[in-house]
Design a protein around this motif. Structure first.
Motif, mmCIF file in Angstrom:
data_model
loop_
_atom_site.group_PDB
_atom_site.id
_atom_site.type_symbol
_atom_site.label_atom_id
_atom_site.label_comp_id
_atom_site.label_asym_id
_atom_site.label_seq_id
_atom_site.Cartn_x
_atom_site.Cartn_y
_atom_site.Cartn_z
ATOM 1 N N GLY A 129 0.853 -1.193 0.000
ATOM 2 C CA GLY A 129 0.000 0.000 0.000
ATOM 3 C C GLY A 129 0.881 1.232 0.000
ATOM 4 O O GLY A 129 1.797 1.355 -0.818
ATOM 5 N N LEU A 130 0.659 2.114 0.992
ATOM 6 C CA LEU A 130 1.465 3.339 1.075
ATOM 7 C C LEU A 130 2.484 3.280 2.217
ATOM 8 O O LEU A 130 3.072 4.308 2.573
ATOM 9 C CB LEU A 130 0.548 4.549 1.253
ATOM 10 N N ASP A 131 2.691 2.087 2.773
ATOM 11 C CA ASP A 131 3.601 1.972 3.936
ATOM 12 C C ASP A 131 4.999 2.520 3.628
ATOM 13 O O ASP A 131 5.588 3.238 4.436
ATOM 14 C CB ASP A 131 3.745 0.504 4.369
ATOM 15 N N ALA A 132 5.536 2.144 2.453
ATOM 16 C CA ALA A 132 6.901 2.581 2.129
ATOM 17 C C ALA A 132 6.942 4.104 1.956
ATOM 18 O O ALA A 132 7.890 4.761 2.393
ATOM 19 C CB ALA A 132 7.406 1.883 0.875
ATOM 20 N N ILE A 133 5.921 4.643 1.323
ATOM 21 C CA ILE A 133 5.907 6.099 1.097
ATOM 22 C C ILE A 133 5.801 6.841 2.436
ATOM 23 O O ILE A 133 6.540 7.802 2.684
ATOM 24 C CB ILE A 133 4.735 6.486 0.157
ATOM 25 N N ARG A 134 4.905 6.364 3.294
ATOM 26 C CA ARG A 134 4.788 7.010 4.614
ATOM 27 C C ARG A 134 6.111 6.944 5.362
ATOM 28 O O ARG A 134 6.555 7.919 5.966
ATOM 29 C CB ARG A 134 3.696 6.322 5.447
ATOM 30 N N ALA A 135 6.752 5.781 5.299
ATOM 31 C CA ALA A 135 8.039 5.609 5.991
ATOM 32 C C ALA A 135 9.094 6.553 5.409
ATOM 33 O O ALA A 135 9.806 7.240 6.143
ATOM 34 C CB ALA A 135 8.507 4.156 5.870
ATOM 35 N N LEU A 136 9.164 6.613 4.078
ATOM 36 C CA LEU A 136 10.218 7.424 3.456
ATOM 37 C C LEU A 136 9.972 8.918 3.647
ATOM 38 O O LEU A 136 10.928 9.698 3.728
ATOM 39 C CB LEU A 136 10.350 7.070 1.967
ATOM 40 N N LEU A 137 8.709 9.322 3.744
ATOM 41 C CA LEU A 137 8.443 10.740 4.027
ATOM 42 C C LEU A 137 8.905 11.089 5.442
ATOM 43 O O LEU A 137 9.380 12.198 5.688
ATOM 44 C CB LEU A 137 6.951 11.054 3.832
ATOM 45 N N LYS A 138 8.811 10.122 6.353
ATOM 46 C CA LYS A 138 9.359 10.351 7.703
ATOM 47 C C LYS A 138 10.888 10.410 7.658
ATOM 48 O O LYS A 138 11.513 11.222 8.350
ATOM 49 C CB LYS A 138 8.887 9.253 8.660
ATOM 50 N N VAL A 139 11.484 9.547 6.840
ATOM 51 C CA VAL A 139 12.952 9.559 6.700
ATOM 52 C C VAL A 139 13.402 10.909 6.143
ATOM 53 O O VAL A 139 14.386 11.490 6.592
ATOM 54 C CB VAL A 139 13.426 8.404 5.792
ATOM 55 N N LYS A 140 12.642 11.416 5.177
ATOM 56 C CA LYS A 140 12.979 12.715 4.567
ATOM 57 C C LYS A 140 13.093 13.799 5.643
ATOM 58 O O LYS A 140 14.015 14.620 5.622
ATOM 59 C CB LYS A 140 11.897 13.069 3.544
ATOM 60 N N GLU A 141 12.156 13.792 6.603
ATOM 61 C CA GLU A 141 12.208 14.749 7.716
ATOM 62 C C GLU A 141 13.394 14.457 8.629
ATOM 63 O O GLU A 141 14.107 15.359 9.048
ATOM 64 C CB GLU A 141 10.917 14.654 8.540
ATOM 65 N N ARG A 142 13.595 13.180 8.899
ATOM 66 C CA ARG A 142 14.620 12.759 9.852
ATOM 67 C C ARG A 142 16.027 13.135 9.385
ATOM 68 O O ARG A 142 16.895 13.450 10.191
ATOM 69 C CB ARG A 142 14.517 11.233 10.024
#
Ligand code: ZN
Length: 401
Positions: A129-142
């Motif tokens: 689903g969108l799990d990877a995108i949600r995770a990577l958007l958090k990484v982008k902030e991190r």
């Protein structure tokens, strides 16, 4: 100046220079002394802009230890199909935290080796689903204090038969993904119909298109002319990239050359691994003025055992496999790890010039040719004027020193 980097050598300039940094950008470059609140002494080292990774599969990175490498490909199963099956099995073990952890780590590995900007791919499909995108958007902030990260929503599957998949891509863009990916070869007879909705979505959300162009050896299949046409139709000039570009070597040159000309005119870029058919995929397009960047693509995942996200190593592999030995050729290799990638990412405040973001590398090397041909890593990596890595290790934003 908030910070002054003293006595550095620059590419294409004679003598020693002092670089003044204010608010994360280069404010002055001069041979005269500069006053600063803080000094970083270059002692004659080589100063270059930071490296730019334009294509890395962040969601799958660092999973190689979960792969059984002794599995044999069943007779009659195509390589790609086999790899996809391995990956699908692996993806069932992914969680959001797992993706965040691995993607952050591979970003840090890349930064420690000199990368200051990156475009990462995250898959969107029925399984994740969108799990990877949600995770990577958090990484982008991190990672934002040491790496500027763009995220591409890469739909895996045929959305022409699975319309829910395209809805997920739209949702990914609404969540903040920077653009859309894809792989038109999965519908070789319907490339136009496949690409059209992706370009339309990118235009609607002000994003980019960054698709894999891995077509098999079939002269009927050539996505680049269609990508050029779609870029013009949807006003996406300069915002389209084709990765891998294998179709450029088996198409006849008389068919390729006019397409490369239109790619240069419309700003359809290439991002390529430096393995195989280097002349046709990398050197000829580059010589014709198409922006070409060299990439890591996969790092320690089912598609690539090993790798460490180090772009300088990719430059050395390019030089060795392509028998690139001239000064100009090695300099061009560095450009394909830096300024060419910045162009593909649409970044204009880039380089060693006043007004550019102070994303900089210090090398203890005589020449940029030595850096590439000997894979010499940067002694210091600066992100917006702040030292974030030294001697191949992060020294900011992580406790893994
Ligand atoms: Zn890829």
């Amino acid at each position: 100046m908030e910070r002054v980097i003293t006595n550095v050598r620059l590419l294409d300039e004679e003598g020693l220079w002092n670089v003044g940094i204010q608010s994360g950008s280069i404010a002055a470059m001069t041979r005269q002394p500069l006053m600063g609140q803080d000094y970083l002494h270059g002692n004659g080292r080589l100063l270059t802009p930071g490296l730019v990774e334009t294509h890395l599969h962040l969601d799958k990175a660092l999973t190689q230890n979960r792969v059984s490498w002794e599995q044999e490909r069943p007779k009659g199963t195509a390589y790609r199909r086999f790899q996809e099956e391995l990956t699908a099995a692996l993806k069932r073990s992914f969680t959001e935290d797992d993706i965040i952890c691995r993607a952050t780590k591979v970003c840090q590995m890349a930064v420690a080796a000199g990368t200051t900007m990156m475009r990462g791919q995250g898959e969107v499909d029925a399984l994740l689903g969108l799990d990877a995108i949600r995770a990577l958007l958090k990484v982008k902030e991190r990672v934002r204090d040491y790496l500027d990260l763009q995220i591409i929503a890469f739909p895996l599957g045929n959305f022409l038969e699975e319309p829910g998949l395209l809805d997920l891509v739209r949702e990914a863009l609404a969540l903040g993904a920077d653009g859309v990916g894809g792989v038109p070869e999965i519908v070789p007879e319907e490339v136009d119909a496949y690409l059209d909705p992706l370009f339309r979505l990118a235009a609607e959300f002000g994003g980019v298109v960054d698709v894999h162009v891995d077509q098999p050896q079939d002269e009927r299949l050539f996505s680049f002319p269609i990508m050029v046409e779609k870029a013009r139709t949807y006003g996406l000039e300069g915002r389209v990239t084709g990765a891998h570009a294998n179709s450029l070597w088996f198409q006849p040159p008389e068919r390729v050359v006019p397409v490369l000309e239109t790619m240069r005119e419309t700003g359809v870029h290439l991002s390529c691994l430096p393995y195989g058919h280097i002349k046709e995929r990398i050197q000829v397009p580059k010589a014709m003025g198409v922006h070409v960047s060299l990439i890591n693509d996969n790092v320690q995942d089912p598609w690539q055992r090993g790798g460490c996200g180090d772009l300088i190593q990719i430059g050395m592999i390019y030089a060795r496999t392509g028998a690139v030995r001239s000064d100009a050729g090695l300099r061009e290799a560095f450009d394909m790890l830096s300024v060419e990638g910045a162009a593909a990412l649409g970044v204009t405040d880039y380089g060693t010039k006043p007004g550019a973001r102070a994303d900089l590398l210090l090398f203890n090397a005589d020449t940029i040719q030595d850096v590439i041909s000997q894979a010499i890593g940067p002694e210091a990596v600066l992100k917006r004027g702040r030292v974030v890595a030294q001697d191949g290790r992060m020294c900011f934003g992580t406790s893994s020193r």
